[in-house]
Design a protein around this motif. Sequence first.
Motif, short mmCIF file in Angstrom:
data_model
loop_
_atom_site.label_atom_id
_atom_site.label_comp_id
_atom_site.label_asym_id
_atom_site.label_seq_id
_atom_site.Cartn_x
_atom_site.Cartn_y
_atom_site.Cartn_z
N TRP A 462 0.70 -1.19 0.00
CA TRP A 462 0.03 -0.01 0.00
C TRP A 462 0.77 1.25 -0.03
N ARG A 465 1.75 2.13 -3.46
CA ARG A 465 0.51 2.27 -4.30
C ARG A 465 0.14 3.67 -3.99
N ALA A 466 0.28 4.30 -2.68
CA ALA A 466 -0.06 5.81 -2.64
C ALA A 466 0.77 6.65 -3.02
N ILE A 477 -4.72 6.88 -3.73
CA ILE A 477 -4.46 5.53 -4.50
C ILE A 477 -5.69 5.35 -5.65
N ASN A 492 -9.19 6.86 -5.16
CA ASN A 492 -9.50 7.00 -3.66
C ASN A 492 -10.90 6.28 -3.33
N ASN A 497 -9.29 2.76 0.59
CA ASN A 497 -8.39 3.49 1.17
C ASN A 497 -8.36 3.44 2.67
#
Length: 770
Positions: A462, A465-466, A477, A492, A497
């Motif tokens: 994650w 990915r952000a 995201i 998002n 999220n």
Amino acid sequence: MWNFLARNKQVGAMLGLLSVAAVLAIILTTKGGSHAEENNGVEEPEDISPATHVFSTYSLPSNDKFMPSIGNGHIATNIFSDTVYMNGLYNGRAGYSHRARIPAWANIRLNSTLTHHPYSPVYSLDTKEGVFKVRVDRERSVVTQRIYAHRFYTRAIVNQISVDSKTHYDPNFLYQELWIAIKLMPGEESKDIAFEDPIPEIIDGRTVWSSCGQTMESEDLTYQPLPVDVCAFWTSVPDHLVVPQRGSRVFTFAMTADKNKTIARQELIKVLQEDGEELFQKHVEHWQQLYQQGGVDIEGNLELGKIVNGIWYYFLSSLPSESSFQPLDKYYGLSPTGLARGGTFEDYEGHNFWDTETWMYPSILLLYPQYANKLLQYRLDMAYVAAELAKLTGHKGYRFPWESAYTGVEVTQPCCPDVAIYEQHISGCISFAVRQYLAMTRDEEWLKHGGCDIVTNIADFWASRAVINYNTGLYDISNVMGPDEDHRNVTNSVFTNVVAGYSLYLAQYVSCLCKSYYMAKDPDHWADIAWSLALPYDEEHNYHPQFSGYHRGDKIKQADAILLGFPLQYAMNTSTRTNDLNYYESVTRENGPAMTWSMHTIGHLKLDDHRKANAIFNKSYEGFVREPFKVWTELRRPDVGAANFFTGMGGFLQALIFGYAGISIHMDRLEIDKPRLPPDATKFIIRGIKYLGANLTLELQANSTKLSVTSLDDNWRLLLNDGKYNITLAPGVTVILPGTGPFTIRSEQWKDCKLPSDIIGQNYLRPIGT
């Protein structure tokens, strides 16, 4: 998870308990002599049993999809089906992987159940004994067939036919023997397994057949270079059974299957060496041990009581035995239609989705944490493949595929690439399941043997990915799909999220728990990203849009943003949660899958809107449960979709346990808030709640709520706060809980580690409150 429509768009047991008079009373009171009820033009046989754990009928469903299953976590089949499935046995390359069909050399039929006959069979499923029974009351005998997947001899499906002659017989009758016609119906050859021609042999005076073969096609040549071996053994089945006119006898037939030929053969030999009744009783004893560990009992509402018993029966039929004659094979997870189905496109091919962790897992964890452990172990076993998927898509850590089966690679059908590409929230759902597991068990051994690794690597995924948005100062995201599969490639997703943020915070917490034996990389960096993730919020309407750019009024497929309230329990104002529930209820399409309305039920119960909660609760199962064997379908009558739909069952259980009973799992406590009876129930009991090794029972009646302690783990001292006093729990103690709570059960802080903050997006985009 995507339903079938979306994919195409791109009384033996009962009679044994009742007296003849009671059975006659049931027959005489059945309206018009018919044993079927009319539902939207579709007739379904009636369940005539008054017992909550027995489902009995005079006629079988016209649609074979509504037939019940038997299973023991290793092997399973639908009753009178020509197909047997085995744990971890798949055939087909990549997206065409599906459960591999073994011919049902266990499918034995009494001729009196195949043709029009003067004798009326009674069919029964006994959920406490784990057996399907057929009882035929003939002129000179009573014939009872028992069909079950043995809970101890886990490679075996057993058929037992008992013939009991009647004492009142015609002495002038010419024949001095009873002949019972039967038929073995294994179906056609398997298209998934290249079985050799069957070979006979004599074992202890009985003819036994065997056939071995290999799956036709590997799922993925990198991770499965060779096909999988499988062998089946089965007893020879004659055309007729013969019993002396005044005698009685039990005939035992069995089929075994395993990837190892020696194991399958030894299992069959052992089964045949057992006395028939002792063989059956050993199976029953192991089933009853499961029921003694935990359960949900409802009195006053027979329909709900039966549905709940059916759900636990089907769940446990697909979960592995705790002890067995032969060592158990590795477990390959709980798929949306269980182990007895999954060979076809519409039954999700036996794959594992987010359905396991989000819908089925929470109730299993509460009562059977050992099975929650096995479900997480499947993910641990496939983690190295998840690491490769992350690399292939340009990310770090572990990215779990939307669908997985034997090897852990992505096996979503080629028809629907979008779900495989975008529906990445499954990795966050797995991390959330880990969070719940640690909260309920504090299982440090699990952390040491892979738990620390899977949590931190999901967080790494994650974090990669952000991406920072310099206009908002928050992390976005993008290119994802939330649970609402009608909207894809969005930015998002509010659900995605939040589960991503929870994953990041959990990694920071776990890095503290594991610091003496596992080195995490800059754990505070995960929390910094979680704190700064974007969280869509509409200030004007005081609700959470599903994603950035969502157009208010757009229809959605299923529960998505409302999952923030439950199961995620994300902090928000009461008014925001009310608006989320009311708005999304108005735009959710009617032909969505079964589990959506269970989450709406929990939401309204938390808001004290009992009238609306009861109405939506009824909506969560009516039309989805098919009589007489309580088989769930993915879609509401008259549509079907997947059957038997464990995902819908899991949502229904959650509505009862986490909604009406008011139980909620938190990192530092188990909470009971606003417990109340389900509709029309007079008593509601949840037996065998396992919290930090303790065994607890919650009992609700109209004017009382009681918590009883069966046992405690010496490692964890538990305190109950009833809103006024702290009470030290001890074995044998029963506490009357006053009012509506919240009541909390706590132990000391674990390892002096700070709990996750779980604040997403710095709350810039939503009002602060609880």
